[in-house]
Enzyme design. Sequence first.
Site, PDB file in Angstrom:
ATOM      1  N   GLU A 116       0.803  -1.230   0.000  1.00 28.53           N
ATOM      2  CA  GLU A 116       0.000   0.000   0.000  1.00 28.53           C
ATOM      3  C   GLU A 116       0.838   1.283   0.000  1.00 28.53           C
ATOM      4  OE1 GLU A 116      -4.209  -0.843   1.785  1.00 28.53           O
ATOM      5  OE2 GLU A 116      -2.715  -0.951   3.397  1.00 28.53           O
ATOM      6  N   HIS A 135      -0.162   5.701   7.498  1.00 28.13           N
ATOM      7  CA  HIS A 135      -1.326   4.844   7.264  1.00 28.13           C
ATOM      8  C   HIS A 135      -1.474   3.937   8.470  1.00 28.13           C
ATOM      9  CE1 HIS A 135      -4.288   2.154   5.809  1.00 28.13           C
ATOM     10  NE2 HIS A 135      -3.461   1.147   5.602  1.00 28.13           N
ATOM     11  N   HIS A 137      -4.235   1.474  11.144  1.00 27.64           N
ATOM     12  CA  HIS A 137      -5.487   0.742  11.361  1.00 27.64           C
ATOM     13  C   HIS A 137      -6.004   1.021  12.774  1.00 27.64           C
ATOM     14  CE1 HIS A 137      -4.158  -2.571   8.230  1.00 27.64           C
ATOM     15  NE2 HIS A 137      -4.176  -1.366   7.719  1.00 27.64           N
ATOM     16  N   HIS A 205     -11.242  -0.077   7.190  1.00 28.09           N
ATOM     17  CA  HIS A 205      -9.811  -0.252   7.003  1.00 28.09           C
ATOM     18  C   HIS A 205      -8.974   0.555   8.013  1.00 28.09           C
ATOM     19  CE1 HIS A 205      -6.432  -0.463   3.689  1.00 28.09           C
ATOM     20  NE2 HIS A 205      -5.935  -0.504   4.900  1.00 28.09           N
TER      21      HIS A 205
END
Lengths: 275, 275, 275, 275
Positions: A116, A135, A137, A205
Site C-alpha cells: 500500500e 497509514h 489501522h 480499514h
Amino acid sequence: MTVSLPFPCNRLLPVIAILLAFCVSAAAQQSPPASAGPPDPKLVEDLVAAYRILADHNLLDGWGHVSVRHDKNPNRYLMARGMSADMVTAKDIIEFDLDSRPVDTHGLPMSALFTERYIHGEIYKRRPDVVAVVHTHAPSLIPFGDTKVPLKPMYHRAAFIAFGVPVFEIRDCAGMTDMLIRNAKLGQCLAQALGDHPAVLMRGHGAAITAPTLQRVVARTIFLSLDASLQAEAMKLGAPINYLDLEEAKLIEAREGHGLARTWEGWKQKVMPKP
Amino acid sequence: MTVSLPFPCNRLLPVIAILLAFCVSAAAQQSPPASAGPPDPKLVEDLVAAYRILADHNLLDGWGHVSVRHDKNPNRYLMARGMSADMVTAKDIIEFDLDSRPVDTHGLPMSALFTERYIHGEIYKRRPDVVAVVHTHAPSLIPFGDTKVPLKPMYHRAAFIAFGVPVFEIRDCAGMTDMLIRNAKLGQCLAQALGDHPAVLMRGHGAAITAPTLQRVVARTIFLSLDASLQAEAMKLGAPINYLDLEEAKLIEAREGHGLARTWEGWKQKVMPKP
Amino acid sequence: MTVSLPFPCNRLLPVIAILLAFCVSAAAQQSPPASAGPPDPKLVEDLVAAYRILADHNLLDGWGHVSVRHDKNPNRYLMARGMSADMVTAKDIIEFDLDSRPVDTHGLPMSALFTERYIHGEIYKRRPDVVAVVHTHAPSLIPFGDTKVPLKPMYHRAAFIAFGVPVFEIRDCAGMTDMLIRNAKLGQCLAQALGDHPAVLMRGHGAAITAPTLQRVVARTIFLSLDASLQAEAMKLGAPINYLDLEEAKLIEAREGHGLARTWEGWKQKVMPKP
Amino acid sequence: MTVSLPFPCNRLLPVIAILLAFCVSAAAQQSPPASAGPPDPKLVEDLVAAYRILADHNLLDGWGHVSVRHDKNPNRYLMARGMSADMVTAKDIIEFDLDSRPVDTHGLPMSALFTERYIHGEIYKRRPDVVAVVHTHAPSLIPFGDTKVPLKPMYHRAAFIAFGVPVFEIRDCAGMTDMLIRNAKLGQCLAQALGDHPAVLMRGHGAAITAPTLQRVVARTIFLSLDASLQAEAMKLGAPINYLDLEEAKLIEAREGHGLARTWEGWKQKVMPKP
C-alpha cells in the site's frame, strides 16, 4: 522538407517507432529511479523512532506505515520495507519516487515492500504541503469510518480535526475490492478523497494522516485516535457536546508543534534500543 | 508647600517620572525573584516521583505538570522545566515566584519552561490553603469538560468531588484563543473558575487539581480520573446512581491521607530509577 | 456352506464373540494410537509461539488452547499439555489422534491434559479443510455469544466474519451441563454448530476458531476479538453501520495471509524466550 | 448459703467486682491472642502470591487485601500488614484472631495494620465454610454497587454469581460514615449483608469476596471483575441477555477449581521475585 524513403523503409518506420517506444517505456519501468542521495541521518533516526513510537501506542503493527519526504528532493520519500513497525531499524529504510517505485530494494523482492505504498506516493504528488504521511489501522477510528459519524475536535491536541476528516469509500473508486490500496489508481482516489484535509478515514480499514513534519504526523496520529475515543465516550453521555471552534483550531494549529520536541524525546527514549 | 521649579525642570519632570517608572518596572521584570533557599531534598524527591507516578498512570505526558509550594516560603513554588514527565529528575526542578517568574532557569531559555505555569502561580496566589497543583490532560475528564455533565463522587477515594468540580470556559475570559493558559490574566480567570473547589475541568483541554499536600494532589488526580470513568460506565447502565453523600464526603476528607503513605511507596518504587 | 458345531460349541460361540469384541475394543481404547512420527520442528516452534502470542494478546490464559494438524498425518493433531499458555515450550507439545487420545502423555496422567481437547479432534474430523483450531475465552466475544447479536465484519482483517459466525447453545445438545466440552459427543455438537463457518461462538463460554494454517488461526483469533470490540463501539454511536460486503470478504480472503508472515515475526519476537 | 460480710466489705464488694471485671477485660484486650503456631510455608507463599497476582490484575493497590484462615487453627487468619499489594513478602504476613487482633505485630504500631481487617474477621466468624477473603476496589464493580443493577453470570468462570451478589449499604448500618469498615460492628453488618452468598458489593467502595480456598478467592475476584465488564458491555448491545442458568452454575461450581492449579502457576510466575 519531405523525405521520401525507399521501400521497405517507408512501411517499416511506424512499426519501428512503436517498438522503440515500447522498449524505452519498458526500460524506464525496469530501471530504478535515481536516488536523491543519502538522507540526513537525523531524519532517518526520527523515521525509525516514528515506527516504534506508533507501535508502542498500538497504532501500527505489521501492516501500517509511516513515511517522510526525502530532505534532499521533494520527489522522493522514505519508508520502511514491509515489516513489523516495532522492529524497524535505519537499514530497513528504503527510498521511493512519487510513483512509489523503490530506488534500491536492498536486494529484496518487490513483494517484500508494503503493497500500500501508493497511499504515500499519491498523497505526496497531490499535496506539495505534506511532508509526512501515516497509514494506520487505529481501532478507535474504524467505528467512525464504518458509520460516517463525523469526527469532531474534542481536545486541543487534535484541533486539526476541525479542518475536516472525510471518509474514503473505496467502492466509489473501484467497486468490490480486497480493500487494499494496491496501485496508483486507488492511491489517487484516496488522495482525492483526502483533498485539502489533514486526514481521511478509510471505511472498513483505517486512515491516512498527513502533516507538515514527521513529528507532527506522529502526534496527529496519536491524538486523532485519542480524540475518536473521547468523542465516542462523550456521545454516550447523552448531552450536547461543545466541540472546539474552527477559530480556536486555527489559533492552535498556528502554534502547533510548540512543546512537541520535548514530548518526542519522551516517546522516543521508551522505544529506541538501548546502546 | 508649593515648589516652583525653573524652566526647563517644570516641563521635564513628568517625562522623567514616566521614564523612571518604566525603568524600575523593566528592571523588576528582568531581575529574577529572590530564592527561598534550597528546598527540602525529600520534597524534591517526592516532586520527581509525582511526575513519574502520574506518567505511569497515563495522566501526564510531555504537556501536563505538577507543582508544590516551596517548604521555606509560601510565595515560591517548585516545578519541572518543560519536559516529558517520565524523565524528570531532581536537577530539572525550578523555583518560581507566584507571578510564575523563575528564580533561576539553570541556563535554559524562557521557552524551555512550561508555558502554562500561570495555572500554578495564579492558583497559589488565590488559594493560600493549596500546597500542590496538577495540570493534566487525563482522557476520562475531557468528555465531562466538553459536555458539562457534572462530575459526581462514585467512589470514596474520590469523595472530594462532592465539594464541586466546575468547568472553566476559556471563551468567557478571552474569547477565541489557542486554549493555552499562557499568561497571568488567563491564569487568574482559571483560578477564579476554580474558586474554593478542589478541582476545575478545562473545556477541550483537561483539568487543574489542588490539594493540601503533594501526595494528595497525586492521589486526587488518579482518583478524579478513575471516578470519571466509573461515572460514565454507571450512566450507561441506565439506572439511578447512588452517589456519595456530601456528609460522607466530609467525613472521608477529614481522614483522607490515611493509608496514602503506603500506597505512595508502592507507586513510587515502580517508577524511580533503580540505584 | 453350513457348519454344524457339536454341543456345547454351538451355544458358546455367541458368548465368545461378544467377549472377543469387548476385549478388542478395550484393548483399542487402552493402547495409545500410533504416532505419525516426529513433526517438523518449525511447526512445533510456531505452535509454541502461537500459545505465547495469544497469551500476550490476552486471548489465552490457563484455560484456552490452540492446536495444529500433524504435518505427516492429517489424522493426528498437536496441542500443549494442560498448562498456562504463556509458559508453553516445545517439550510440552503432545500428539493426539482425532478421537483426542494422546499418542504419548510424556508420563503425565490423563488429568494433566486439556479436558476440552474434543473441540479440536471433532472439528478436525468434520472439517478436512481445517488445519488449525483455537479455543479462546476472549472477553469481547462473550457479550455477543450471550445476546446472539450477530457478529459482523467491521474491519478488513476480520473479513472472514462475513462467512458467518453462529452461536453454539450447549443446552440444545445436552441440557444443563458444567459448560465444558468434556467428551466426544459435546465436541460433535459443537463441530455441527460450526458447520462450514470459520468460527463459532459458545454461549457463556468463548469461541472456537478455525483456519487453513496455524498463523492464520492466530490472526483470526486476534482480529475476531478486535472486530467484536469495534462492532460494540460502532453500535453505541447510534448510526447505521456499513459492514464489509460478502464480495469484499471473498476477495480479501483470497489474498489473506499476504503480509501475515512479517506480522508473525513481530508478534513472535516479543514472546519467545531470548537465547 | 448466705454469707454475711462485716462492714465495710458488704459495701465495697460490688465496687471491687466492677473494678475486677474492668481489669480482666482490659488485660484481655491488651494481651495479644495466642498464636496457632507457624503456618504451612506453602500457604504463606501462596498468600504472598495472591497479593501480587491481584495487584498485577489491577484489583488491589495500597488499600485492598486478601486473607486466608490459618491451616492449624480455624480461629486465626493470616493477612499482610498495611502495605501496597505488589510489595508483599512472607515476612509481612501477620496472624490475627477472629476479633481481628494481631497475635504479633512484628514491632509495628497498630496503625500500621489494615484498618479494615474487620471485614475478614467478621466474615470468618459468621461463615465457617469460608477459608479465604478478598477486599477489593475493583473498578468494574463500583458502577454496579452504586446503581444496584444486579450482577449476573455472563461467563462460566464467574458462575458463582448465580448464587447472588447483594449490595451492602453502610448507611443502613451506621448512617453517615467515612465508608471504612473500621470496627467489629461495621464488619458484622457487612458479614450480615453477605449472608450465605459468595460475595457482596459495597456501595461507593468495592466488594468483599469469599471462597473455600485461597486460589479460588483469587480466581473469583478476577472473574467477578471480568464478568461485571462483560455484563456492562452486553447491556449496551441492547438485546436480551442469556445468562447462565442456576443449574449450570451449580454443576460448574461442583467441579470448580479443576484446572485452576495450572492457571495459578501461570499467574504466579509473572509476579514472584526471580531468585
